[in-house]
Structures are given as C-alpha cells and as structure tokens.
Motif scaffolding. Structure first.
Motif, short mmCIF file in Angstrom:
data_model
loop_
_atom_site.label_atom_id
_atom_site.label_comp_id
_atom_site.label_asym_id
_atom_site.label_seq_id
_atom_site.Cartn_x
_atom_site.Cartn_y
_atom_site.Cartn_z
N LEU A 97 5.34 -100.89 27.72
CA LEU A 97 4.57 -99.97 26.88
C LEU A 97 4.25 -100.59 25.52
O LEU A 97 3.14 -100.43 25.00
CB LEU A 97 5.34 -98.66 26.69
N ARG A 98 5.20 -101.31 24.97
CA ARG A 98 4.98 -101.88 23.63
C ARG A 98 3.91 -102.97 23.62
O ARG A 98 3.37 -103.28 22.57
CB ARG A 98 6.31 -102.39 23.07
N LYS A 99 3.61 -103.53 24.77
CA LYS A 99 2.52 -104.51 24.84
C LYS A 99 1.17 -103.88 24.47
O LYS A 99 0.22 -104.58 24.15
CB LYS A 99 2.43 -105.10 26.25
N LEU A 100 1.11 -102.55 24.54
CA LEU A 100 -0.14 -101.84 24.25
C LEU A 100 -0.36 -101.60 22.77
O LEU A 100 -1.46 -101.19 22.37
CB LEU A 100 -0.14 -100.49 24.98
N VAL A 101 0.67 -101.82 21.95
CA VAL A 101 0.57 -101.49 20.52
C VAL A 101 -0.45 -102.40 19.84
O VAL A 101 -0.39 -103.62 19.96
CB VAL A 101 1.94 -101.63 19.84
N ARG A 102 -1.38 -101.77 19.13
CA ARG A 102 -2.37 -102.54 18.37
C ARG A 102 -1.70 -103.24 17.19
O ARG A 102 -0.66 -102.79 16.70
CB ARG A 102 -3.48 -101.59 17.89
N ARG A 103 -2.28 -104.32 16.75
CA ARG A 103 -1.63 -105.18 15.75
C ARG A 103 -2.05 -104.88 14.32
O ARG A 103 -1.56 -105.52 13.39
CB ARG A 103 -1.93 -106.65 16.07
N THR A 104 -2.97 -103.95 14.15
CA THR A 104 -3.40 -103.61 12.80
C THR A 104 -3.26 -102.10 12.57
O THR A 104 -3.27 -101.31 13.53
CB THR A 104 -4.87 -104.02 12.55
N GLU A 105 -3.10 -101.72 11.30
CA GLU A 105 -3.00 -100.31 10.94
C GLU A 105 -4.39 -99.72 10.73
O GLU A 105 -5.32 -100.45 10.38
CB GLU A 105 -2.16 -100.17 9.66
N PRO A 106 -4.55 -98.41 10.93
CA PRO A 106 -3.51 -97.43 11.25
C PRO A 106 -3.22 -97.32 12.75
O PRO A 106 -2.36 -96.54 13.15
CB PRO A 106 -4.11 -96.12 10.73
N GLY A 107 -3.91 -98.13 13.56
CA GLY A 107 -3.70 -98.05 15.00
C GLY A 107 -2.28 -98.36 15.43
O GLY A 107 -1.77 -97.75 16.37
N MET A 108 -1.63 -99.29 14.72
CA MET A 108 -0.27 -99.67 15.09
C MET A 108 0.67 -98.47 14.99
O MET A 108 1.44 -98.19 15.93
CB MET A 108 0.23 -100.80 14.20
N MET A 109 0.63 -97.75 13.88
CA MET A 109 1.52 -96.60 13.72
C MET A 109 1.22 -95.53 14.77
O MET A 109 2.15 -94.97 15.38
CB MET A 109 1.41 -96.00 12.32
N THR A 110 -0.05 -95.25 15.00
CA THR A 110 -0.42 -94.25 16.01
C THR A 110 0.14 -94.64 17.37
O THR A 110 0.75 -93.81 18.07
CB THR A 110 -1.95 -94.12 16.10
N ASP A 111 -0.02 -95.90 17.76
CA ASP A 111 0.46 -96.34 19.07
C ASP A 111 1.98 -96.27 19.18
O ASP A 111 2.51 -95.84 20.21
CB ASP A 111 -0.02 -97.76 19.35
N ILE A 112 2.68 -96.68 18.13
CA ILE A 112 4.15 -96.63 18.17
C ILE A 112 4.62 -95.19 18.33
O ILE A 112 5.53 -94.90 19.13
CB ILE A 112 4.77 -97.28 16.91
N LEU A 113 4.01 -94.27 17.59
CA LEU A 113 4.41 -92.86 17.69
C LEU A 113 4.08 -92.28 19.06
O LEU A 113 4.90 -91.55 19.65
CB LEU A 113 3.72 -92.06 16.58
N LEU A 114 2.92 -92.61 19.61
CA LEU A 114 2.56 -92.10 20.93
C LEU A 114 3.43 -92.68 22.03
O LEU A 114 3.88 -91.95 22.93
CB LEU A 114 1.08 -92.40 21.22
N ILE A 115 3.71 -93.97 21.96
CA ILE A 115 4.58 -94.59 22.96
C ILE A 115 5.98 -94.00 22.87
O ILE A 115 6.63 -93.73 23.89
CB ILE A 115 4.58 -96.12 22.81
#
Length: 198
Positions: A97-115
């Motif tokens: 799942l963590r492979k899906l996390v985007r590498r820039t903000e604010p997408g990174m925080m959104t992805d971490i919270l959703l995962i």
C-alpha cells in the motif's frame, strides 16, 4: 459498524485466511502484536512529520496511546498461552500500500492518511471475520472492533480536514483495488494482513 467498513473496503476476508488463522493462533497473535506496535509508530511518525497540524497531532497522540495499550493486552494474552516472543517477517500488505504514496505534498499526507484508514478498516474487518470462531480471543477481538472502527473513521476525518474532497475520492479509487488484491491474492506467508494462503 461492520457494514460501513465492508462498504468502504469493498471485499471481505477470504475463507482460506480464516482457516489459516484458526490453524496458526500463535502467528496470528505475534503478528497482531507487531501490527499494534506499527500502528502506534505510524501515529507518532505522523505527529513528527506534520507538527503544524494541531488536530492531527492531538488525534495521533490519542491513537498512539491506545495502540500501545492494545499491544500490551496482546502481550498478556501471549504470555498466558505460553507463546514465545520471536521475530516475524513483515507481510507484503502495508509495504504494498505504501508504494502508492505520492512523493510531494499535499498528496503525500492525503495518501498516508487514506492508506492508514484502509489498514485500520481491514484490521477491524479481520477481527470481525475471525472472532466468531474463537472463544477467549474472540471476546478480545470483538472488544477491539469499536476502537479499530474509530481509528479508521479518524484517519478519514483527518484526510477530509486537510485534503481536497475530489482528490480524496480519486485516491480511494486508486488504493481500494490494490488493497483488495493484497488480501485476496495467493500469499506465501500467513500474517494478520496476508492474502489467501498459497
């Protein structure tokens, strides 16, 4: 409670995983203990990474304390059952799942919270799947259902507080099929979040 979680996840745990869990209660407990520790670590890491987000910091502080309390409860059950502490390799689930996390903000925080929400929701769903087949451990897992559901809802609430609604909807559509595959595809190792035993 579980109906909302089933709707969010879109799939339920395969029967083959439940059969493996009943056959390997020692591994189930060892990996459950590890998952509680990792959940607390994730909350602490988020507190450190996003120190300026007051609502997130306060929520993660509470969550970390609760996860560590669950870790201690699992340790006590293991001690009563004479299960020896030993290292286990991590499952592919969280890493996948963590492979899906985007590498820039604010997408990174959104992805971490959703995962994190998906992981908590799947934990809750797995407690619900296995609890009816167990006695003492089943009562314990039923007791955890409410808190795990609250954790999943808390992560979603934070994602919506700090993120964009359209982006969140798109990212859930990206994450969900990957999560479903990770718990349904053949898996060489049995773990709390593993796929179908190969």
């Amino acid at each position: 409670m579980l109906s909302d979680i089933h709707a969010f996840l879109g799939t339920t745990t395969p029967q083959g995983w439940i059969t493996a869990a009943l056959a390997h209660p020692d591994i189930l407990l060892l990996d459950h203990k590890n998952c509680e520790y990792k959940a607390a670590s994730n909350a602490i890491n988020l507190m450190a990474k996003y120190q300026e987000k007051e609502a997130l910091v306060m929520a993660m502080a509470r969550l970390a304390r609760e996860e560590l309390a669950h870790h201690e409860q699992v340790m006590k059950i293991m001690k009563r059952r004479g299960i020896t502490l030993r290292p286990l390799t991590a499952s592919r689930y969280a890493m996948g799942l963590r492979k899906l996390v985007r590498r820039t903000e604010p997408g990174m925080m959104t992805d971490i919270l959703l995962i994190s929400a998906f992981i908590e929701a799947r934990s809750c769903e797995r407690f619900g799947a296995v609890a009816p087949h167990l006695e003492e451990l089943g009562r314990f897992y039923n007791g955890l259902l409410k808190s795990e559901a609250r954790h999943y809802q808390g992560y979603l609430k934070l994602a919506r507080l700090y993120g964009d609604a359209d982006d969140i909807a798109r990212r859930i559509d990206v994450i969900r099929p990957v999560e479903q595959a990770l718990i349904a595809d053949p898996d060489p190792e049995f773990r709390f979040h593993s796929g179908l035993p190969a």
